[in-house]
Design a protein around this motif. Sequence first.
Motif, PDB file in Angstrom:
ATOM      1  N   GLU A  38       0.144 -19.196  20.383  1.00 46.82           N
ATOM      2  CA  GLU A  38       0.260 -19.262  21.678  1.00 46.82           C
ATOM      3  C   GLU A  38       1.022 -18.243  22.472  1.00 46.82           C
ATOM      4  OE1 GLU A  38      -0.087 -24.062  22.382  1.00 46.82           O
ATOM      5  OE2 GLU A  38       2.065 -23.290  21.459  1.00 46.82           O
ATOM      6  N   ALA A  49      -0.592 -15.060  22.520  1.00 45.74           N
ATOM      7  CA  ALA A  49      -1.925 -14.742  23.686  1.00 45.74           C
ATOM      8  C   ALA A  49      -0.997 -14.902  25.159  1.00 45.74           C
ATOM      9  CB  ALA A  49      -2.510 -16.088  23.487  1.00 45.74           C
ATOM     10  N   ASP A  50       0.203 -15.141  25.166  1.00 47.20           N
ATOM     11  CA  ASP A  50       1.218 -15.057  26.496  1.00 47.20           C
ATOM     12  C   ASP A  50       1.113 -14.010  27.024  1.00 47.20           C
ATOM     13  OD1 ASP A  50       3.562 -14.977  28.137  1.00 47.20           O
ATOM     14  OD2 ASP A  50       3.089 -17.292  28.018  1.00 47.20           O
ATOM     15  N   PRO A  51       0.827 -13.715  28.368  1.00 45.20           N
ATOM     16  CA  PRO A  51       0.850 -12.550  29.188  1.00 45.20           C
ATOM     17  C   PRO A  51       2.169 -11.649  29.156  1.00 45.20           C
ATOM     18  CG  PRO A  51      -0.262 -14.071  30.330  1.00 45.20           C
ATOM     19  CD  PRO A  51       0.129 -14.701  29.526  1.00 45.20           C
ATOM     20  N   SER A  52       2.987 -12.491  29.011  1.00 48.35           N
ATOM     21  CA  SER A  52       4.620 -11.621  28.856  1.00 48.35           C
ATOM     22  C   SER A  52       4.416 -10.946  27.522  1.00 48.35           C
ATOM     23  CB  SER A  52       5.637 -12.702  29.062  1.00 48.35           C
ATOM     24  OG  SER A  52       5.562 -13.653  27.989  1.00 48.35           O
ATOM     25  N   THR A  53       4.318 -11.562  26.222  1.00 48.07           N
ATOM     26  CA  THR A  53       3.932 -10.874  25.071  1.00 48.07           C
ATOM     27  C   THR A  53       3.226  -9.713  25.112  1.00 48.07           C
ATOM     28  OG1 THR A  53       4.431 -13.013  24.060  1.00 48.07           O
ATOM     29  CG2 THR A  53       3.900 -11.482  22.650  1.00 48.07           C
ATOM     30  N   VAL A  54       2.076  -9.897  25.730  1.00 48.84           N
ATOM     31  CA  VAL A  54       1.076  -8.529  25.738  1.00 48.84           C
ATOM     32  C   VAL A  54       1.795  -7.543  26.716  1.00 48.84           C
ATOM     33  CG1 VAL A  54      -0.974  -7.829  26.719  1.00 48.84           C
ATOM     34  CG2 VAL A  54      -0.895 -10.142  25.483  1.00 48.84           C
ATOM     35  N   GLU A  55       2.554  -8.066  27.521  1.00 51.59           N
ATOM     36  CA  GLU A  55       3.230  -6.776  28.460  1.00 51.59           C
ATOM     37  C   GLU A  55       4.226  -6.182  27.663  1.00 51.59           C
ATOM     38  OE1 GLU A  55       5.685  -6.544  32.667  1.00 51.59           O
ATOM     39  OE2 GLU A  55       5.061  -8.463  31.995  1.00 51.59           O
ATOM     40  N   THR A 103      -5.297  -5.294  20.847  1.00 50.12           N
ATOM     41  CA  THR A 103      -5.476  -6.841  20.883  1.00 50.12           C
ATOM     42  C   THR A 103      -4.402  -7.348  19.789  1.00 50.12           C
ATOM     43  OG1 THR A 103      -8.093  -6.863  21.072  1.00 50.12           O
ATOM     44  CG2 THR A 103      -7.130  -8.635  19.995  1.00 50.12           C
ATOM     45  N   LYS A 147      -6.783   0.692  24.275  1.00 49.68           N
ATOM     46  CA  LYS A 147      -6.636  -0.764  24.514  1.00 49.68           C
ATOM     47  C   LYS A 147      -6.139  -1.380  23.147  1.00 49.68           C
ATOM     48  CE  LYS A 147     -10.647  -1.071  27.668  1.00 49.68           C
ATOM     49  NZ  LYS A 147     -11.959  -1.842  27.731  1.00 49.68           N
ATOM     50  N   ASP A 188       2.636  -3.841  25.275  1.00 46.90           N
ATOM     51  CA  ASP A 188       2.074  -2.748  26.267  1.00 46.90           C
ATOM     52  C   ASP A 188       2.915  -1.515  26.343  1.00 46.90           C
ATOM     53  OD1 ASP A 188      -0.342  -1.717  27.438  1.00 46.90           O
ATOM     54  OD2 ASP A 188       1.050  -2.001  29.335  1.00 46.90           O
TER      55      ASP A 188
END
Length: 596
Positions: free
Chosen positions: A522, A525-531, A554, A552, A534
């Motif tokens: 979880e 998959a959270d947008p803040s982790t992806v950010e 994943t 890109k 990134d």
Amino acid sequence: MDEQAADSAPGAEQWRSLTWAQANERIRAVAAGLMALGIRPEDRVAIASATRIEWILADLGNMCAGAATTTVYPSTNSDETAFILANSGSRALFAENQSQLRKAVEQKAELPALEYVILFDAPGGDAPEADGLTVLTLAELERRGAEHLAENPDAVDKAIDSLDKEQLATLIYTSGTTGRPKGVRLVHDCWSYEGVAQEESGLLRSDDVQFMWLPLSHVFGKTLISGQIATGHVMAVDGRVDRIIHNLPVIRPTLMASAPRIFEKVYNGIAGKARAEGGAKYKIFMWAAKVARDYAQTIQANKVAHGHESAPLGLRLQHALADKLVYTKIRAAFGGRLRGAVSGSAALAPEIGYFFKGAGVPVLEGYGLTETSAGSTVNRAEDFRVGTVGIPLPGTEVRIAEDGEILLRGPGIMRGYHEMPEQTAEVLEPDGWFHTGDIGELGAGGYLRITDRKKDMFKTSGGKYVAPSEVEGKFKAICPFVSNILVIGNGRNYCTALIGLDETVIMPWAAEHGMAGKSYAEVVADPSTVELIDGFVKRLNGELQRWQTIKKFTLLPRDLDIEHGELTPSLKIKRPVVEQTYADRVSEMYAGTNEA
């Protein structure tokens, strides 16, 4: 042999010592016990166990009896274990416990040559039925050996005297990133050479205290046993990876060998702890980390250019202050007297190497393969160069082929793949030069630098070559949250990446950012982790050529591991397996392009 070799049996928290005289007595008993069972010269005897003192006693007992050791990782599944035992024709198996015994029992129909299993740990009440196998404990084997020696006191001496330097000593099966493993034939002269070369190079000294936790089924760990025999130094043995951080302050080693992943995890752990403490402490750590790298790069460059280490006064003063505030604690975590930490089996990110060099923890990268008895080149503590794998061990030759491939020749080179003459001919030339499959270059002073695996380098659809390990190494130095990264782009019009995060570092960060109680899957998959990740990818891209940049990425729902077949036991990524497992994720990253 009157030096002491310290060891710890897994499960025991008290260290105990075994003198060379005591080791000799037990090894001779093992050898005589095998001879009493009917084991003859060059018969294969396998060992399936984690790193522990019994592994070493069994291996040396095998060789003193004239038998050849077949190594099996304890994590190997029953199917592949059966393949190794069958392909090697092993007649006996030293099994650590009932779990390893069970693998042999399950596949007994495929193992007509296997007659005996010797258990390191005594069986309990739920021991599997072993029809067709004679099962005994190591203690029982040693008792039989003592009885055999009572009747034939010179039996082991005769066996040792009859050994030939070209006699098979070890079959190590390459863990392989593709297909079935190949049995690498290493003779007694390979190990004799390695021991002498490690001593003559100064890699190992008689006054060393070495911490041995590496898998002894891997050639890296196995070759260091030869070095200990040559120098007689103290070796502390405990293969439990989860005990490394606890053992270091107790053992206080002067030398430790490791895979790069351990140094990466240590660095990430230190950075993660500083970040968790926040504020001034984190800023101090980040400043100290930069000073360490700048200082290490500066003194190394001056050593190469002018023959001596030097740095400007301002940088020296910053380094001295950072040493008091940060580096002394890092050295203490390693026991406080480490003169060298040998890194091998995979590439270490130069930025990680410079950090530890600047902090006073010399990480000495070396290079070798299963096919070369491990040790081929290594950095020396007195003049090591981050970003290289050092200079050849005495007696080993290195040259670079026209296509950039590294070729090696010397006494440590294998005598071929077991029962695979065609595959042997593909890599081993008649005049002894071995084709490593790695790309590299020789620099000033004969220092070797590895560029990439020949088979791993790829060309984008735009015709540009990319060395994925170079990009992956840079990212590991930038991002303290990464555990594993796989760069993809062969025949594609841009590069992408599959990234696994270090759970011990990312979860505390997640708890501080409103994700307490969430699972690892979880969190990633959270947008803040992806950010978060990134941001590190963008920093990486700023250091790369345009065609190398990651367009890109994943985040994987779990980190790569050995259990799912994605990592080899030496923690190398099995690229084809990972790409196949996450083929859908890869396709998504190329969706909407002509690569989809």
